[in-house]
Design a protein around this motif. Structure first.
Motif, PDB file in Angstrom:
ATOM      1  N   ASN A 126       6.911  34.833  80.270  1.00  0.00           N
ATOM      2  CA  ASN A 126       5.900  35.342  79.344  1.00  0.00           C
ATOM      3  C   ASN A 126       6.539  36.009  78.134  1.00  0.00           C
ATOM      4  N   SER A 128       8.030  33.336  75.896  1.00  0.00           N
ATOM      5  CA  SER A 128       7.001  32.701  75.052  1.00  0.00           C
ATOM      6  C   SER A 128       6.640  33.600  73.883  1.00  0.00           C
ATOM      7  N   ASP A 185       5.010  39.503  84.242  1.00  0.00           N
ATOM      8  CA  ASP A 185       3.693  38.981  84.623  1.00  0.00           C
ATOM      9  C   ASP A 185       2.576  39.777  83.958  1.00  0.00           C
ATOM     10  N   GLY A 208       2.266  39.042  80.300  1.00  0.00           N
ATOM     11  CA  GLY A 208       1.568  37.765  80.190  1.00  0.00           C
ATOM     12  C   GLY A 208       0.071  37.920  80.385  1.00  0.00           C
ATOM     13  N   LYS A 209      -0.320  38.786  81.301  1.00  0.00           N
ATOM     14  CA  LYS A 209      -1.740  39.013  81.575  1.00  0.00           C
ATOM     15  C   LYS A 209      -2.430  39.666  80.381  1.00  0.00           C
ATOM     16  N   ILE A 216      -1.534  39.442  77.210  1.00  0.00           N
ATOM     17  CA  ILE A 216      -1.605  38.457  76.127  1.00  0.00           C
ATOM     18  C   ILE A 216      -2.696  37.419  76.415  1.00  0.00           C
ATOM     19  N   LYS A 217      -2.789  36.988  77.652  1.00  0.00           N
ATOM     20  CA  LYS A 217      -3.836  36.027  78.048  1.00  0.00           C
ATOM     21  C   LYS A 217      -5.222  36.593  77.748  1.00  0.00           C
ATOM     22  N   ASN A 218      -5.428  37.853  78.076  1.00  0.00           N
ATOM     23  CA  ASN A 218      -6.737  38.466  77.827  1.00  0.00           C
ATOM     24  C   ASN A 218      -6.995  38.692  76.346  1.00  0.00           C
ATOM     25  N   LYS A 270      -6.002  36.673  74.052  1.00  0.00           N
ATOM     26  CA  LYS A 270      -6.385  35.339  73.564  1.00  0.00           C
ATOM     27  C   LYS A 270      -7.812  35.005  73.970  1.00  0.00           C
ATOM     28  N   GLU A 271      -8.155  35.292  75.214  1.00  0.00           N
ATOM     29  CA  GLU A 271      -9.497  34.970  75.703  1.00  0.00           C
ATOM     30  C   GLU A 271     -10.575  35.772  74.979  1.00  0.00           C
ATOM     31  N   SER A 272     -10.228  36.978  74.538  1.00  0.00           N
ATOM     32  CA  SER A 272     -11.204  37.805  73.830  1.00  0.00           C
ATOM     33  C   SER A 272     -11.232  37.522  72.333  1.00  0.00           C
ATOM     34  N   PHE A 304      -6.160  38.009  69.826  1.00  0.00           N
ATOM     35  CA  PHE A 304      -4.722  37.797  69.739  1.00  0.00           C
ATOM     36  C   PHE A 304      -4.279  37.514  68.309  1.00  0.00           C
TER      37      PHE A 304
END
Length: 479
Positions: A61, A64, A264, A267-268, A270-272, A274-276, A279
């Protein structure tokens, strides 16, 4: 008008309207102030990531994130111990200016801090995790008000290294609360909740998520992470002496377990983001307050000028609208440079109290800077830098190739970090390096003069700031 022509006309109008709406949305986003998320870890040395080439750890993560970020690969913690870095991050000042040149002393509540500045610009500000700037004892609540240095949202504590079921305080509630599990996980979830809640507000946010790991104790990460690392398979750095190899392998296995868990969680987050949908409009800084020797040079922990102690990871993920290319940078960004750089990236005026450098022009390719920076230690009586263990006051100049340090008695260390990356060959007094040593001594003297640093014995600074000493004449770590 024929039916087909009419339909084409209508479609054209709709398409033009759609394009216009998209352009308006893009224009609005470009004008929208960016969010700021600062991820601080405790004692994570720069060498310990996949993208930095550590053979022992996979950090997919972070790798990336590094691939799309500005990576200050030579960044340092100018006074490599917890509280000084944190105070410099918050104020943009050097430790001898803000006075937090050792652990467990309080940052002046009248300080001009990053949170106070962002508040004035209409930002929501939040802090989660380890604070270590209050000086009122471990595990104590940092009371609402001035002691929180401008942060409006709060889920933190002064300092703890118990990462399982650890203590924290929730905003204005004076009662102790407990993170139910491994606090790295719990703090991440709290940050994600905060970020989600901000989406329904009109204000941008500036939040610091301050993890306590991978600082010791090394063997307290969840078992599924600890099981990934076999001490016998750990590859040590070449500067770990034989006497510490067995211990270092064991401790590094635990250290990397904490790092794997942190990766981890990053990464979590950043994932959230993006989803919201946040980002693309969020500046993300990933760093650490200092490194960890973990056996290198025959020592543990921090405060020393060696690479494993002083060099820290420093990533800046920047929204595309800033037009700053990702990639590695050579400049030696220091602790006090983070605040002015972030303010500049957000088009916010930098207060006159700030001493750090604004690296935005450098990132944009408009200015060359960061060729050298200072490392220092005032306190030769900390837990990891005691005189009895070879600790000493020092001042050092670090360039992109060399580290030169002197103690109160004179020249101490000179390393060519490019040709001797493990700093195995001290070049002080080497005939072939006399001219280089003289040049670096002059550069160090010049920087000390510019910064008003008289390089006095550590106790002189203790007296100046009125910090308490115990019966042995030293400052206890618990004060």
């Amino acid at each position: 008008m024929k039916k087909s022509s009419y339909l084409i006309t209508i479609l054209g109008i709709l398409l033009i309207g759609s394009c216009a709406e998209k352009k308006k949305a893009v224009a609005a986003q470009e004008k929208e102030p960016p969010n700021v998320l600062i991820l601080i870890t405790d004692q994570w040395r720069a060498q310990a990531t996949g993208y930095a080439g550590d053979p022992n750890i996979s950090t997919p993560n972070l790798d990336s994130l590094a691939a799309i970020s500005v990576n200050f690969k030579n960044a340092v913690s100018g006074m490599p111990v917890c509280s000084p870095f944190r105070a410099s991050l918050l104020t943009g000042q050097r430790p001898l200016t803000h006075g937090v040149f050792m652990n467990d002393v309080q940052l002046d509540t009248n300080a001009v801090t990053i949170a106070k500045v962002f508040n004035k610009e209409g930002y929501d500000t939040g802090y989660i995790g380890k604070w270590h700037l209050d000086g009122h004892g471990r595990l104590q609540n940092v009371a609402p008000g001035q002691r929180r240095q401008g942060f409006k949202f709060w889920k933190g504590n002064e300092c703890t290294h118990d990462y399982n079921k650890s203590v924290y305080y929730d905003n204005d509630d004076p009662n102790r609360k407990i993170w139910e599990g491994y606090d790295t996980f719990e703090q991440t979830d709290a940050a994600i909740d905060y970020i989600k809640e901000r989406k329904s507000t009109e204000n941008p946010f500036m939040m610091i998520l301050s993890y306590g790991t991978p600082h010791a104790p090394y063997h307290t990460a969840p078992v599924e992470y600890r099981n990934r690392f076999d001490p016998e398979k750990i590859q040590l750095r070449r500067n770990v002496p034989d006497s510490l190899k067995e211990r270092a392998k064991k401790d590094l296995a635990g250290y990397y377990a904490h790092i794997a868990a942190l990766d981890d969680m990053i990464g979590k987050v950043i994932k959230n983001l993006k989803e919201s949908g946040q980002f693309e409009n969020t500046i993300i800084v990933f760093t650490a307050d200092h490194g960890d020797l973990l056996g290198s040079h025959g020592a543990y922990k921090k405060q020393q000028p060696y690479e494993e102690s002083a060099r820290v990871p420093m990533l800046y993920y920047l929204p595309e609208k800033l037009n700053i290319a990702a990639g590695e940078r050579d400049a030696l960004m220091n602790s006090e440079d983070i605040m002015p750089t972030l303010l500049s990236l957000c088009d916010i005026s930098i207060p006159s109290t700030v001493e750090g450098l604004d690296y935005r022009p450098y990132m944009e390719g408009r200015k060359q800077m960061g060729g050298a920076t200072l490392l220092s230690c005032v306190q030769p009586f900390g837990q990891w830098n005691r005189v009895t263990k070879g600790g000493r006051e020092y001042r050092a100049i670090k360039t992109q190739q060399y580290t030169y340090a002197r103690d109160l008695n004179g020249p101490w260390l000179l390393f060519d970090n490019v040709n001797d990356p493990y700093q195995l060959n001290n070049l002080i007094g080497n005939e072939g390096y006399t001219a280089l040593q003289d040049d670096l001594e002059s550069l160090l003297a010049q920087r000390l003069k510019e910064t008003g640093d008289e390089f006095l014995p550590g106790m002189e600074y203790i007296k100046k700031w009125g910090y308490p000493v115990d019966e042995t004449g030293t400052v206890p770590y618990t004060h």
